[in-house]
Design a protein around this motif. Sequence first.
Motif, PDB file in Angstrom:
ATOM      1  N   ALA A 245       0.681  -1.452   0.006  1.00 56.93           N
ATOM      2  CA  ALA A 245       0.056  -0.025   0.088  1.00 56.93           C
ATOM      3  C   ALA A 245       0.883   1.311  -0.055  1.00 56.93           C
ATOM      4  CB  ALA A 245      -0.954   0.011   1.189  1.00 56.93           C
ATOM      5  N   LEU A 246       0.482   2.315  -0.865  1.00 56.19           N
ATOM      6  CA  LEU A 246       1.152   3.481  -0.800  1.00 56.19           C
ATOM      7  C   LEU A 246       0.361   4.433   0.193  1.00 56.19           C
ATOM      8  CD1 LEU A 246       3.208   5.710  -1.854  1.00 56.19           C
ATOM      9  CD2 LEU A 246       1.574   5.931  -3.790  1.00 56.19           C
ATOM     10  N   LEU A 247       0.717   4.945   1.101  1.00 58.59           N
ATOM     11  CA  LEU A 247      -0.042   5.688   1.898  1.00 58.59           C
ATOM     12  C   LEU A 247       0.221   7.392   1.963  1.00 58.59           C
ATOM     13  CD1 LEU A 247       0.267   3.790   5.199  1.00 58.59           C
ATOM     14  CD2 LEU A 247      -1.202   3.335   3.433  1.00 58.59           C
ATOM     15  N   GLY A 248      -0.377   8.032   2.315  1.00 64.41           N
ATOM     16  CA  GLY A 248      -0.315   9.519   2.487  1.00 64.41           C
ATOM     17  C   GLY A 248      -0.447  10.021   3.994  1.00 64.41           C
ATOM     18  N   THR A 249       0.257  10.809   4.574  1.00 62.55           N
ATOM     19  CA  THR A 249      -0.038  11.345   5.855  1.00 62.55           C
ATOM     20  C   THR A 249       0.462  12.878   5.990  1.00 62.55           C
ATOM     21  OG1 THR A 249       0.232  10.740   8.273  1.00 62.55           O
ATOM     22  CG2 THR A 249       2.363  10.722   6.660  1.00 62.55           C
ATOM     23  N   GLY A 250       0.185  13.352   7.058  1.00 66.92           N
ATOM     24  CA  GLY A 250       0.557  14.767   7.268  1.00 66.92           C
ATOM     25  C   GLY A 250       0.955  14.832   8.676  1.00 66.92           C
ATOM     26  N   PHE A 251       1.763  16.030   9.124  1.00 67.99           N
ATOM     27  CA  PHE A 251       2.417  16.333  10.443  1.00 67.99           C
ATOM     28  C   PHE A 251       1.797  17.530  10.865  1.00 67.99           C
ATOM     29  CE2 PHE A 251       5.430  13.650   7.998  1.00 67.99           C
ATOM     30  CZ  PHE A 251       5.578  12.563   8.813  1.00 67.99           C
ATOM     31  N   GLY A 252       1.389  17.721  12.110  1.00 70.32           N
ATOM     32  CA  GLY A 252       1.076  18.764  12.887  1.00 70.32           C
ATOM     33  C   GLY A 252       2.130  19.899  12.749  1.00 70.32           C
ATOM     34  N   TYR A 253       1.811  20.971  13.710  1.00 74.04           N
ATOM     35  CA  TYR A 253       2.789  22.045  13.783  1.00 74.04           C
ATOM     36  C   TYR A 253       3.216  22.344  15.238  1.00 74.04           C
ATOM     37  CZ  TYR A 253       1.436  23.339   8.954  1.00 74.04           C
ATOM     38  OH  TYR A 253       1.569  23.206   7.667  1.00 74.04           O
ATOM     39  N   VAL A 254       2.588  21.371  16.018  1.00 76.48           N
ATOM     40  CA  VAL A 254       3.110  21.549  17.690  1.00 76.48           C
ATOM     41  C   VAL A 254       4.206  20.469  17.701  1.00 76.48           C
ATOM     42  CG1 VAL A 254       2.532  21.266  19.881  1.00 76.48           C
ATOM     43  CG2 VAL A 254       0.881  22.540  18.252  1.00 76.48           C
ATOM     44  N   GLN A 255       5.330  20.784  18.263  1.00 73.77           N
ATOM     45  CA  GLN A 255       6.656  20.131  18.176  1.00 73.77           C
ATOM     46  C   GLN A 255       6.414  18.722  18.845  1.00 73.77           C
ATOM     47  OE1 GLN A 255       9.768  21.708  20.128  1.00 73.77           O
ATOM     48  NE2 GLN A 255      11.394  20.286  19.633  1.00 73.77           N
ATOM     49  N   ALA A 256       5.715  18.689  19.950  1.00 77.36           N
ATOM     50  CA  ALA A 256       5.676  17.293  20.579  1.00 77.36           C
ATOM     51  C   ALA A 256       4.674  16.427  19.599  1.00 77.36           C
ATOM     52  CB  ALA A 256       4.832  17.412  22.002  1.00 77.36           C
ATOM     53  N   ARG A 257       3.384  16.818  18.998  1.00 78.41           N
ATOM     54  CA  ARG A 257       2.902  16.036  18.356  1.00 78.41           C
ATOM     55  C   ARG A 257       3.766  15.697  16.971  1.00 78.41           C
ATOM     56  NH1 ARG A 257      -2.984  18.307  16.765  1.00 78.41           N
ATOM     57  NH2 ARG A 257      -3.292  17.096  18.960  1.00 78.41           N
ATOM     58  N   ARG A 258       4.358  16.580  16.342  1.00 77.95           N
ATOM     59  CA  ARG A 258       5.190  16.169  15.177  1.00 77.95           C
ATOM     60  C   ARG A 258       6.091  15.271  15.476  1.00 77.95           C
ATOM     61  NH1 ARG A 258       5.783  20.218  11.008  1.00 77.95           N
ATOM     62  NH2 ARG A 258       7.771  19.845  10.879  1.00 77.95           N
ATOM     63  N   ALA A 259       6.579  15.128  16.510  1.00 78.46           N
ATOM     64  CA  ALA A 259       7.692  14.315  16.927  1.00 78.46           C
ATOM     65  C   ALA A 259       7.050  12.775  17.252  1.00 78.46           C
ATOM     66  CB  ALA A 259       8.368  14.486  18.483  1.00 78.46           C
ATOM     67  N   HIS A 260       5.921  12.849  17.697  1.00 79.11           N
ATOM     68  CA  HIS A 260       5.263  11.424  17.794  1.00 79.11           C
ATOM     69  C   HIS A 260       4.615  11.058  16.404  1.00 79.11           C
ATOM     70  CE1 HIS A 260       2.870   8.295  19.512  1.00 79.11           C
ATOM     71  NE2 HIS A 260       1.822   8.511  18.813  1.00 79.11           N
ATOM     72  N   GLN A 261       4.342  11.978  15.588  1.00 77.88           N
ATOM     73  CA  GLN A 261       3.831  11.540  14.201  1.00 77.88           C
ATOM     74  C   GLN A 261       5.008  11.047  13.624  1.00 77.88           C
ATOM     75  OE1 GLN A 261       1.953  15.356  13.465  1.00 77.88           O
ATOM     76  NE2 GLN A 261      -0.135  14.388  13.304  1.00 77.88           N
ATOM     77  N   ALA A 262       6.204  11.443  13.499  1.00 77.18           N
ATOM     78  CA  ALA A 262       7.179  11.140  12.838  1.00 77.18           C
ATOM     79  C   ALA A 262       7.531   9.691  13.302  1.00 77.18           C
ATOM     80  CB  ALA A 262       8.366  12.115  12.958  1.00 77.18           C
ATOM     81  N   ASP A 263       7.562   9.440  14.585  1.00 76.78           N
ATOM     82  CA  ASP A 263       8.125   8.046  15.210  1.00 76.78           C
ATOM     83  C   ASP A 263       6.895   7.112  14.749  1.00 76.78           C
ATOM     84  OD1 ASP A 263       9.280   6.357  16.968  1.00 76.78           O
ATOM     85  OD2 ASP A 263       7.467   6.164  18.009  1.00 76.78           O
ATOM     86  N   VAL A 264       5.554   7.468  14.537  1.00 73.04           N
ATOM     87  CA  VAL A 264       4.714   6.853  14.121  1.00 73.04           C
ATOM     88  C   VAL A 264       4.964   6.148  12.408  1.00 73.04           C
ATOM     89  CG1 VAL A 264       2.228   6.302  13.285  1.00 73.04           C
ATOM     90  CG2 VAL A 264       2.766   7.147  15.502  1.00 73.04           C
ATOM     91  N   ALA A 265       5.151   7.141  11.811  1.00 66.90           N
ATOM     92  CA  ALA A 265       5.587   7.243  10.228  1.00 66.90           C
ATOM     93  C   ALA A 265       6.836   6.160  10.165  1.00 66.90           C
ATOM     94  CB  ALA A 265       5.803   8.336   9.653  1.00 66.90           C
TER      95      ALA A 265
END
Length: 266
Positions: free
Chosen positions: A155-175
């Motif tokens: 599967a080819l997925l799309g995603t995005g990241f928020g602009y608050v630092q803590a959220r971005r860090a967690h989203q990057a870890d999930v990705a």
Amino acid sequence: MTDPLLTELLDLALEAARRAGALLRDGRPDDLAVAKTKSSAIDVVTEMDIAAEKLITGFLAEHRPQDGLLGEEGAATPGTSGIRWVIDPLDGTVNYLYGLPTWAVSIVAERDGEAVVGVVEAPMRGETYRAVLGGGAYEGDRRLAARPSPALDQALLGTGFGYVQARRAHQADVARRVIPLVRDIRRGGSAAIDLCDVAAGRLDAYYERGLNPWDLAAGALIAREAGALTGGRPGEPESGELTLAASPGLFGPLQELLEELGAWHD
């Protein structure tokens, strides 16, 4: 489509999105700058976001003054008709600020809280996506259909990241943890366009945490009308906690994976 109200709402949404898209495409100043910030110093608003929302809300209020309005840049009126317009005048503001082409105008009409008409105008692509509840999804005259469901590892997925630092860090870890399990991940920068890309078969799925109603409402309706499934955490609709859109056979496995990885956490 036989409901005259839905026909009227679709025509208004298409015209409002067309006008705002033309303003944004043709009126972008060479010295475009940040007008203000929102959740963080990198979550920006430009003068063109504000101008486009003013154009859309003025147009809709002129034609349907009893309707409610909810816009990203501050429009908020309750209305008395049972219809509410949810507006993102410029989805992908950072792309627009930098001169990247992936940005869109997103407009949805809700009737008694349910999305019934959605339009996403992507001027730099020359594409207009639209859907009416129960009437299918289209780009121009082309009826859209989600891709046949692949196995998760294809599967080819799309995603995005928020602009608050803590959220971005967690989203990057999930990705980071998702990437070895799928074909690949794309990050386009516009939730509305990512959802339309699921509808058009350009992505197998899309997920993101932290979206607002104006980010997701039109694109989610378009994706559903193209045959995709949308939702959030298991048993819940798409929301700011988690938004997921995928072809039907992929939706369950991806939702299960995202739940296991805590994609809904900050």
